[in-house]
Design a protein around this motif. Structure first.
Motif, PDB file in Angstrom:
ATOM      1  N   GLU A 118       2.712   1.689  -3.623  1.00 30.93           N
ATOM      2  CA  GLU A 118       1.213   1.775  -4.523  1.00 30.93           C
ATOM      3  C   GLU A 118       1.015   3.833  -5.103  1.00 30.93           C
ATOM      4  O   GLU A 118      -0.041   3.465  -5.803  1.00 30.93           O
ATOM      5  CB  GLU A 118      -0.281   1.020  -3.963  1.00 30.93           C
ATOM      6  N   ASN A 119       1.962   3.856  -3.822  1.00 32.94           N
ATOM      7  CA  ASN A 119       1.592   5.051  -3.644  1.00 32.94           C
ATOM      8  C   ASN A 119       1.942   6.584  -5.106  1.00 32.94           C
ATOM      9  O   ASN A 119       1.424   7.314  -5.423  1.00 32.94           O
ATOM     10  CB  ASN A 119       1.267   6.466  -2.304  1.00 32.94           C
ATOM     11  N   TYR A 120       3.105   5.244  -4.845  1.00 33.64           N
ATOM     12  CA  TYR A 120       3.816   5.716  -6.305  1.00 33.64           C
ATOM     13  C   TYR A 120       3.677   4.972  -7.684  1.00 33.64           C
ATOM     14  O   TYR A 120       4.323   5.368  -8.689  1.00 33.64           O
ATOM     15  CB  TYR A 120       4.893   5.719  -6.367  1.00 33.64           C
ATOM     16  N   GLU A 139       7.862   5.280 -11.978  1.00 30.98           N
ATOM     17  CA  GLU A 139       7.398   5.285 -11.276  1.00 30.98           C
ATOM     18  C   GLU A 139       8.430   4.424 -10.116  1.00 30.98           C
ATOM     19  O   GLU A 139       8.036   5.084  -8.995  1.00 30.98           O
ATOM     20  CB  GLU A 139       6.120   4.313 -11.061  1.00 30.98           C
ATOM     21  N   ALA A 157       0.900  -1.031  -0.099  1.00 32.35           N
ATOM     22  CA  ALA A 157       0.059   0.093   0.300  1.00 32.35           C
ATOM     23  C   ALA A 157       1.082   1.277   0.210  1.00 32.35           C
ATOM     24  O   ALA A 157       0.518   1.948  -0.933  1.00 32.35           O
ATOM     25  CB  ALA A 157      -1.149   0.149   1.180  1.00 32.35           C
ATOM     26  N   LEU A 158       2.030   1.393   0.751  1.00 33.35           N
ATOM     27  CA  LEU A 158       2.851   2.372   0.605  1.00 33.35           C
ATOM     28  C   LEU A 158       3.405   3.243  -0.911  1.00 33.35           C
ATOM     29  O   LEU A 158       3.683   3.736  -1.106  1.00 33.35           O
ATOM     30  CB  LEU A 158       4.216   2.033   1.450  1.00 33.35           C
TER      31      LEU A 158
END
Length: 95
Positions: free
Chosen positions: A22-24, A54, A19-20
């Motif tokens: 996936e912000n990128y 990314e 999740a951390l």
């Protein structure tokens, strides 16, 4: 891009790390390395991101950032070096 993350909080799980990142962008895999005997996190892991730009943004954005009371070290992973084969005969058959 394969990304190496160290200084992880030992209670971090793979879903949180995914999740951390996936912000990128898109994350294709996450692996937190665990101790073989105890199953406890060893405090580092790897995230695979298929898009290199990314991945580079994630490295730039997360390196030296605070996460779960720890300062993360985030870098592009280096390929593993091949280790020489062990000579088990000599070790097991002392003269």
């Amino acid at each position: 891009m394969n990304i190496f993350i160290s200084n992880l909080n030992y209670n971090t799980v793979e879903q949180e790390l995914q999740a951390l990142f996936e912000n990128y962008g898109e994350v294709s895999s996450v692996k937190i390395v665990t101790d073989r005997e105890t199953g406890r996190s060893r405090g580092f892991g790897f995230v695979e991101m298929p898009n290199d730009s990314e991945g580079a943004k994630a490295v730039d954005g997360l390196h030296q950032s605070d996460y779960k009371a720890r300062t993360l070290n985030v870098t592009e992973a280096k390929p593993r070096e091949a280790k020489p084969a062990r000579d088990n005969f000599r070790r097991n058959n002392r003269y």
